[in-house]
Every structure is written in C-alpha cells, then in structure tokens.
Motif scaffolding. Structure first.
Motif, PDB file in Angstrom:
ATOM      1  N   UNK A  96    -114.157 -35.180  26.817  1.00 31.01           N
ATOM      2  CA  UNK A  96    -113.432 -34.003  27.313  1.00 31.01           C
ATOM      3  C   UNK A  96    -112.632 -34.284  28.564  1.00 31.01           C
ATOM      4  N   UNK A  97    -112.700 -33.333  29.501  1.00 22.64           N
ATOM      5  CA  UNK A  97    -111.890 -33.413  30.718  1.00 22.64           C
ATOM      6  C   UNK A  97    -112.701 -32.894  31.905  1.00 22.64           C
ATOM      7  N   UNK A  98    -112.373 -33.411  33.085  1.00 23.22           N
ATOM      8  CA  UNK A  98    -112.870 -32.847  34.342  1.00 23.22           C
ATOM      9  C   UNK A  98    -111.724 -32.020  34.912  1.00 23.22           C
ATOM     10  N   UNK A  99    -111.945 -30.720  35.023  1.00 26.32           N
ATOM     11  CA  UNK A  99    -110.870 -29.788  35.387  1.00 26.32           C
ATOM     12  C   UNK A  99    -111.047 -29.283  36.806  1.00 26.32           C
ATOM     13  N   UNK A 100    -109.949 -29.325  37.554  1.00 27.20           N
ATOM     14  CA  UNK A 100    -109.896 -28.783  38.904  1.00 27.20           C
ATOM     15  C   UNK A 100    -108.599 -27.992  39.046  1.00 27.20           C
ATOM     16  N   UNK A 101    -108.682 -26.815  39.622  1.00 24.00           N
ATOM     17  CA  UNK A 101    -107.466 -26.037  39.821  1.00 24.00           C
ATOM     18  C   UNK A 101    -107.756 -24.654  40.350  1.00 24.00           C
ATOM     19  N   UNK A 102    -106.708 -24.033  40.836  1.00 24.88           N
ATOM     20  CA  UNK A 102    -106.783 -22.651  41.318  1.00 24.88           C
ATOM     21  C   UNK A 102    -105.836 -21.816  40.468  1.00 24.88           C
ATOM     22  N   UNK A 111    -115.429  -8.830  34.241  1.00 22.47           N
ATOM     23  CA  UNK A 111    -116.069  -8.464  32.984  1.00 22.47           C
ATOM     24  C   UNK A 111    -116.053  -9.609  31.971  1.00 22.47           C
ATOM     25  N   UNK A 112    -115.383 -10.713  32.301  1.00 18.55           N
ATOM     26  CA  UNK A 112    -115.149 -11.772  31.323  1.00 18.55           C
ATOM     27  C   UNK A 112    -116.329 -12.728  31.206  1.00 18.55           C
ATOM     28  N   UNK A 113    -116.455 -13.301  30.029  1.00 20.13           N
ATOM     29  CA  UNK A 113    -117.425 -14.372  29.792  1.00 20.13           C
ATOM     30  C   UNK A 113    -116.763 -15.739  29.903  1.00 20.13           C
ATOM     31  N   UNK A 145    -119.112 -18.482  34.646  1.00 20.53           N
ATOM     32  CA  UNK A 145    -120.144 -18.893  35.600  1.00 20.53           C
ATOM     33  C   UNK A 145    -119.803 -20.211  36.286  1.00 20.53           C
ATOM     34  N   UNK A 146    -118.886 -20.993  35.709  1.00 24.00           N
ATOM     35  CA  UNK A 146    -118.450 -22.251  36.329  1.00 24.00           C
ATOM     36  C   UNK A 146    -117.310 -22.034  37.318  1.00 24.00           C
ATOM     37  N   UNK A 167    -111.190 -20.453  41.069  1.00 24.00           N
ATOM     38  CA  UNK A 167    -111.103 -21.900  41.209  1.00 24.00           C
ATOM     39  C   UNK A 167    -112.084 -22.589  40.271  1.00 24.00           C
ATOM     40  N   UNK A 168    -111.676 -23.721  39.753  1.00 23.00           N
ATOM     41  CA  UNK A 168    -112.566 -24.635  39.037  1.00 23.00           C
ATOM     42  C   UNK A 168    -112.570 -25.951  39.810  1.00 23.00           C
ATOM     43  N   UNK A 169    -113.740 -26.430  40.106  1.00 19.78           N
ATOM     44  CA  UNK A 169    -113.864 -27.639  40.916  1.00 19.78           C
ATOM     45  C   UNK A 169    -114.619 -28.711  40.133  1.00 19.78           C
ATOM     46  N   UNK A 170    -113.874 -29.625  39.520  1.00 15.40           N
ATOM     47  CA  UNK A 170    -114.441 -30.739  38.773  1.00 15.40           C
ATOM     48  C   UNK A 170    -115.411 -30.247  37.692  1.00 15.40           C
TER      49      UNK A 170
END
Length: 354
Positions: A96-102, A111-113, A145-146, A167-170
C-alpha cells in the motif's frame, strides 16, 4: 449536527441508500436521493449538505473491488467525508502507501466513518510520473479514527456542516483502499458507476433548492400571520410581497425541474451508449443555474421580510448565509457555467471535473 439527528441517520440507514443491493445498500436511484436531500434541506441546510456528501461513498464504491466495497460499507455508520483535490503525499510501500497530508472541506467528518483524500504518489522522495508526463494521483479511504480532526470551521454560513480540516500523519493505507476517482473503469455493472464526472454535485444542488423552498414558505407564513400596523398595510396586503412569493416560487420550481430533466436525460444515456458532452454540459449548467436562482430567491424573500429578517428567531438571516455558502462549492462556481458555454461553441471544457 446534533447527536440525536446523527444517530437517527444511522438508525434509518440513510447513508447507504444509493449503494447497490449486492453491496449492502438499498439500490435507490439518484433522483430519489436528490428528492430526499432536498426535503431534509428544507428543515436544515447543513444537515442536508452532510447527508448528500455522506452518501457519496455509494457513488464511489464502483471504483473499488466489489468485495472491498461490500466490506467498507457493511454497516449503517458507513458515511464518508473528504476532499477530492490532491492535498496529500502517498509514499509507496509494501502492500500500500504511507499517507501524510492536510485536507480541507471535510463536511460531516464528525459523523463519518471514513475519510477520503487525493494524494500525489511518491516512490521514496521521487514523485511518480504517469505516461503522459503528469504526476500520478490516487484517492484513498482511511478510517476517521486515523485522522487528526482540526478546529478550523469558523464561517458565516453552513456552520452545522462542520466542514473542517483533518490531517493524516504517516497512515498506512492498503492498496485495496485506493482508487482512481476520475477516468477509471468501473468494477461494478450498476449504471451509477458509469455516470461521468458531471454527476458530482448533482445531489448537492438539492440543498440550496431546499433552503430556498423553506425560505419562501417562511415569508408566506410571516405575511399571513403578521398583523397590520396602524395606518399601514400588513405584509399580506403589500404587492411587493405578492410578487416576491409568486416570482420566487416560480424561479425555484423551474430551476429544480431543469436539474431533474437534465439528469434524467443523462441517466438515460448512461444506461445506453454513454453520456454525451452535451448532456454533461446541460446538467452542469442546470445545477449552477439552480444554485444561482436559489441564492436570488432567498435574497428576494429576505428583502421582502423587512426588518424582521434581521432577527435570529426567524429563518431569513441564516438562510441568506447558508444559501450563499453553498454557491462557494467548486462545482457551482462561475467557471463551471463558462465551460458549459464553451461546449455550446464546440470548444472543449477547461476544467478536469467537467
């Protein structure tokens, strides 16, 4: 959104209505979803907006392997949110991928999953380039949750959408949770997954139309129930109010029918040989026109209500803020209508989302 409303949406399983039955949904057609979003928006524009976008997972599931889509949307709480433009970095790794971004504009994230976002693909430190020389972009789905949900949504309209940033951090995202949002061959035979990019924004168009309908009704009730002042005719007897009610209703109803007709034509083409550029332009122009018309109709009602419109206990000032906020979405901006005009002149559209 209030917790009790969010819970009711889950209890009634509204987010999966458009999802095909074999993927766990109800297989509701897009026009029915449009009507439902419009009706919800007459009560609250922000709730209608989140409903429309939270249901988007159903229209994107066809880009995933059917077994993966069935798993991701297996439960009632399968609402998704996110942002289409590539604002993240996806570094290729095993599986897969390691994702980082804002990411911005995540309407309904509370309300989202699932959160969705676009990413430029990297091999180590090198940005991956496609066969045509441009950067490779993928979209991914990750559990909310990530994500680190930020507090940036402080606005003058559509406050209840909570369209804040995250944000997603790695974060590791497996290959099966990534897809191409535009241009990829669908993995599911349902005609929903053969509609062109012009379909994006169709359901959102119902939100300003619902807000406008509710505002017209609010003016009607105000005029019918407001007593006359000594020496001055009440709103019920003022010609400018009569004109506003008749004109605003005609404007909104006509633009609503235009959107529905444009979509119906495209839907018929999709189930045949595929949507033509003309039908895509017709739907885009009808949607932008409906939003602009809704903004104008709400403004007319606000003006006709007089000083009453200023007070928060009446719906006019919020409707004015909310309906104008909907017009800021990328699919409703002027450039979309300009591209429709280009198609009328046999020129290619400039926007990739057209």
């Amino acid at each position: 959104m209030p917790d009790r409303v969010a819970q009711a949406f889950l209890d009634l399983d509204v987010y999966r209505l458009i999802l095909p039955r074999d993927l766990g949904g109800k297989g509701v057609d897009p026009l029915t979803l449009f009507d439902l979003v419009e009706e919800v928006s007459t009560y609250d524009g922000s709730v209608g907006w989140n409903y429309a976008l939270g249901s988007n997972g159903g229209s994107m599931a066809g880009a995933l392997a059917p077994s993966v889509a069935a798993k991701l949307f297996a439960t009632k709480d399968s609402a998704m949110c996110g942002s289409g433009p590539p604002q993240g970095r996806a570094v290729a790794t095993e599986g897969g991928y390691r994702v980082t971004g804002r990411y911005a504009w995540a309407s309904g994230i509370h309300q989202a999953k699932w959160v969705m976002g676009g990413c430029f693909v990297f091999d180590g430190e090198e940005r991956r380039v496609g066969p045509h020389g441009g950067p490779v972009v993928i979209h991914m789905l990750a559990p909310r949750s990530d994500a680190n949900v930020l507090d940036t949504w402080h606005t003058g309209g559509m406050r209840g959408t909570g369209s804040t940033e995250f944000e997603l951090n790695d974060v590791f995202v497996p290959n099966e949770h990534t897809f191409m949002m535009f241009g990829a061959e669908p993995t599911h035979p349902d005609p929903l997954y053969r509609v062109p990019t012009s379909f994006f924004g169709f359901t959102l168009t119902a939100v300003p139309l619902g807000i406008a309908r509710a505002t017209i009704e609010a003016l009607r009730q105000l005029a019918a129930n407001r007593p006359s002042m000594p020496g001055r005719a009440g709103l019920r007897d003022q010609p400018h109010v009569h004109y506003t009610l008749g004109k605003a209703r005609a404007m909104v109803e006509a633009s609503r029918l235009g959107v529905r007709d444009a979509f119906t034509r495209m839907w018929d083409e999709v189930r045949g040989d595929g949507a033509t550029l003309e039908s895509r332009a017709r739907l885009r122009s009808a949607a932008v026109h409906a939003v602009e018309t809704s903004i104008e109709a709400v403004g007319m009602c606000y003006r006709a209500a007089g000083g009453t419109a200023l007070f928060e206990q009446f719906p006019f000032e919020r409707a004015l803020r909310d309906v104008n906020a909907t017009g800021g979405h990328v699919v409703f901006q002027r450039a979309m209508m300009e591209d429709c005009g280009r198609v009328c002149l046999d020129l290619p559209p400039l926007l990739p989302m057209f």
